[in-house]
Design a protein around this motif. Structure first.
Motif, mmCIF file in Angstrom:
data_model
loop_
_atom_site.group_PDB
_atom_site.id
_atom_site.type_symbol
_atom_site.label_atom_id
_atom_site.label_comp_id
_atom_site.label_asym_id
_atom_site.label_seq_id
_atom_site.Cartn_x
_atom_site.Cartn_y
_atom_site.Cartn_z
ATOM 1 N N LEU A 23 0.816 -1.223 0.000
ATOM 2 C CA LEU A 23 0.000 0.000 0.000
ATOM 3 C C LEU A 23 0.845 1.268 0.000
ATOM 4 N N GLY A 24 2.141 1.099 -0.248
ATOM 5 C CA GLY A 24 3.004 2.266 -0.277
ATOM 6 C C GLY A 24 4.012 2.239 0.851
ATOM 7 N N PRO A 25 5.039 3.093 0.765
ATOM 8 C CA PRO A 25 6.104 3.101 1.765
ATOM 9 C C PRO A 25 5.637 3.595 3.124
ATOM 10 N N MET A 26 6.267 3.051 4.174
ATOM 11 C CA MET A 26 5.977 3.457 5.544
ATOM 12 C C MET A 26 7.283 3.829 6.239
ATOM 13 N N ILE A 27 7.169 4.662 7.269
ATOM 14 C CA ILE A 27 8.304 4.993 8.122
ATOM 15 C C ILE A 27 8.064 4.347 9.484
ATOM 16 N N ALA A 28 9.064 3.622 9.969
ATOM 17 C CA ALA A 28 9.006 3.003 11.294
ATOM 18 C C ALA A 28 10.104 3.608 12.155
ATOM 19 N N ILE A 29 9.788 3.927 13.402
ATOM 20 C CA ILE A 29 10.752 4.507 14.333
ATOM 21 C C ILE A 29 10.745 3.679 15.613
ATOM 22 N N ALA A 30 11.933 3.286 16.057
ATOM 23 C CA ALA A 30 12.031 2.412 17.227
ATOM 24 C C ALA A 30 13.331 2.662 17.974
ATOM 25 N N ASP A 31 13.323 2.335 19.283
ATOM 26 C CA ASP A 31 14.575 2.229 20.015
ATOM 27 C C ASP A 31 14.952 0.757 20.065
ATOM 28 N N GLU A 32 15.838 0.390 20.965
ATOM 29 C CA GLU A 32 16.298 -0.994 21.008
ATOM 30 C C GLU A 32 15.292 -1.935 21.655
ATOM 31 N N LYS A 33 14.237 -1.366 22.278
ATOM 32 C CA LYS A 33 13.304 -2.197 23.021
ATOM 33 C C LYS A 33 11.903 -2.264 22.423
ATOM 34 N N ALA A 34 11.483 -1.224 21.682
ATOM 35 C CA ALA A 34 10.097 -1.199 21.212
ATOM 36 C C ALA A 34 9.922 -0.282 20.008
ATOM 37 N N LEU A 35 8.822 -0.495 19.313
ATOM 38 C CA LEU A 35 8.412 0.347 18.184
ATOM 39 C C LEU A 35 7.559 1.489 18.712
ATOM 40 N N TRP A 36 7.873 2.720 18.303
ATOM 41 C CA TRP A 36 7.168 3.898 18.794
ATOM 42 C C TRP A 36 6.261 4.525 17.738
ATOM 43 N N LEU A 37 6.617 4.375 16.476
ATOM 44 C CA LEU A 37 5.815 5.011 15.429
ATOM 45 C C LEU A 37 5.883 4.178 14.153
ATOM 46 N N LEU A 38 4.732 4.040 13.489
ATOM 47 C CA LEU A 38 4.652 3.387 12.184
ATOM 48 C C LEU A 38 3.576 4.093 11.381
ATOM 49 N N GLU A 39 3.966 4.774 10.312
ATOM 50 C CA GLU A 39 3.020 5.557 9.524
ATOM 51 C C GLU A 39 3.355 5.460 8.038
ATOM 52 N N PHE A 40 2.329 5.617 7.193
ATOM 53 C CA PHE A 40 2.568 5.791 5.764
ATOM 54 C C PHE A 40 3.240 7.147 5.559
ATOM 55 N N VAL A 41 4.254 7.182 4.678
ATOM 56 C CA VAL A 41 5.040 8.404 4.566
ATOM 57 C C VAL A 41 4.271 9.559 3.945
ATOM 58 N N ASP A 42 3.159 9.284 3.264
ATOM 59 C CA ASP A 42 2.404 10.380 2.673
ATOM 60 C C ASP A 42 1.285 10.868 3.578
ATOM 61 N N ARG A 43 1.260 10.401 4.817
ATOM 62 C CA ARG A 43 0.250 10.895 5.744
ATOM 63 C C ARG A 43 0.520 12.359 6.059
ATOM 64 N N ARG A 44 -0.506 13.185 5.924
ATOM 65 C CA ARG A 44 -0.357 14.596 6.256
ATOM 66 C C ARG A 44 -0.087 14.723 7.753
ATOM 67 N N GLY A 45 0.873 15.553 8.096
ATOM 68 C CA GLY A 45 1.189 15.754 9.501
ATOM 69 C C GLY A 45 2.230 14.803 10.045
ATOM 70 N N LEU A 46 2.849 13.994 9.174
ATOM 71 C CA LEU A 46 3.865 13.056 9.641
ATOM 72 C C LEU A 46 4.997 13.791 10.346
ATOM 73 N N GLU A 47 5.412 14.936 9.786
ATOM 74 C CA GLU A 47 6.494 15.695 10.398
ATOM 75 C C GLU A 47 6.145 16.104 11.820
ATOM 76 N N ARG A 48 4.875 16.502 12.047
ATOM 77 C CA ARG A 48 4.461 16.893 13.398
ATOM 78 C C ARG A 48 4.461 15.708 14.345
ATOM 79 N N GLU A 49 4.096 14.532 13.852
ATOM 80 C CA GLU A 49 4.111 13.337 14.690
ATOM 81 C C GLU A 49 5.523 13.007 15.137
#
Length: 348
Positions: free
Chosen positions: A192-218
């Motif tokens: 369904l398109g590219p996603m951005i995932a953000i995590a530390d060494e213990k857990a995933l904190w964010l997973l969003e489609f890169v074209d979601r409006r407001g991703l930068e604010r998240e």
């Protein structure tokens, strides 16, 4: 940025070229990639192709460029000659990084430019030029160009516009960051398109489609609340979620095991926990979720919490619909929501 009613109001003002709305909103046209003033003389776009913004900076960060017909940032009746010249210079070379000598070459006083931009647009000229570069970089990211993928994997070694934009969005470079508060960001391609995932060494904190409006604010919200830097890279958590997403889209996985962390109020977290137990291939209404929390009248608050979910697919906010059966909203786009519901129902 606005409710459907407000967007409808803005669209009507756009159709009527209502000058009373000058300065109230800017409209980004998805089919052309430009943003305009309410009174732009150009042919009017369809409603579904419009995105409305309160400030020019928001439109720039969403990767729209100023319209050459209505000149939303340099109209002669609204800005000085200095501002108009600088905006035009940026459009001639939007990826340029402005230095002191560039102002001298144009015989423009840097402090004057800063003051006039701040007064007219709520941001300095340097912020404007940076926002323009960032918007271009985010557009490249959303389009999934191979060079962007390579730069994301390589970290900060590239000197491209993407490096500048991504580092400013995500935080301090590795040399300046506190290793105790470091997140890694990875690019994950899906059906369904590219996603951005953000995590530390213990857990995933964010997973969003890169074209979601407001991703930068998240991302900024995550950085601020955790007092962390986010840099391109990989770790075991990101590798885990990438593998599970692949299995999900192959129809081989119905639930996710990758550890997650939630940022939100107690009420939001309670809603998200309810979302996690909605069975694969089924849906619940906002009213159903509110009732299960013992607050049947709080369905609007449930809808807001649903929209604030920062872990797309893993916390299946796409499985929540309206009581009348309509799909309702979805940050990743209604077409994606419908696809996932049909896909899950088929593979249940």
């Amino acid at each position: 940025m606005e409710t459907l009613e407000r967007k409808s109001e803005f669209y009507q003002a756009l159709i009527e070229k209502n000058s009373e709305y000058e300065g109230i909103f800017y409209v980004g046209v998805k089919t052309t990639g430009v943003f305009c003033r309410p009174t732009c003389p150009a042919r009017k776009p369809k409603f579904e192709n419009c995105e409305f913004y309160q400030t020019a900076k928001e439109a720039l960060l969403a990767s729209f460029r100023p319209c050459k017909r209505c000149r939303p940032l340099s109209h002669p009746n609204q800005v000085s000659e200095v501002v108009a010249r600088l905006v035009e210079a940026v459009e001639l070379n939007p990826e340029k990084r402005w230095k002191d000598y560039h102002f001298r070459e144009m015989e423009v006083d840097e402090s004057t430019a800063r003051r006039q931009f701040k007064k007219r647009f709520g941001m300095t000229f340097v912020e404007y030029a940076r926002s323009r570069r960032m918007g271009i970089a985010m557009k490249q990211l959303r389009c999934g160009e191979a060079v962007i993928d390579a730069q994301l994997a390589a970290g900060y070694e590239s000197s491209s516009g993407f490096r500048d934009a991504f580092s400013r969005i995500m935080g301090a470079p590795p040399a300046l960051a506190d290793n105790k508060n470091m997140f890694k960001a990875a690019w994950i391609d899906t059906k369904l398109g590219p996603m951005i995932a953000i995590a530390d060494e213990k857990a995933l904190w964010l997973l969003e489609f890169v074209d979601r409006r407001g991703l930068e604010r998240e991302v900024e919200k995550l950085r601020t609340k955790t007092k962390s830097a986010v840099i391109p890279g990989s770790n075991s958590i990101l590798q885990s979620v990438e593998k599970e997403l692949q299995e999900y889209f192959d129809g081989k996985r119905t639930e996710f095991k990758t550890p997650i962390r939630l940022i939100g109020s107690d009420f939001q977290k309670s809603v998200w926990q309810k979302l996690r137990v909605i069975p694969y291939g089924e849906t619940k209404s906002y009213f159903d979720i509110a009732s299960s929390l013992g607050k049947p009248t709080a369905f609007r608050a449930v809808a807001l919490a649903n929209g604030a979910n920062q872990l797309a697919i893993i916390i299946p906010c796409h499985r929540v619909i309206r009581l009348n059966g309509n799909l309702g909203g979805y940050g990743g786009g209604i077409s994606r929501k419908q696809w996932m519901l049909e896909f899950e129902k088929k593979n249940k």
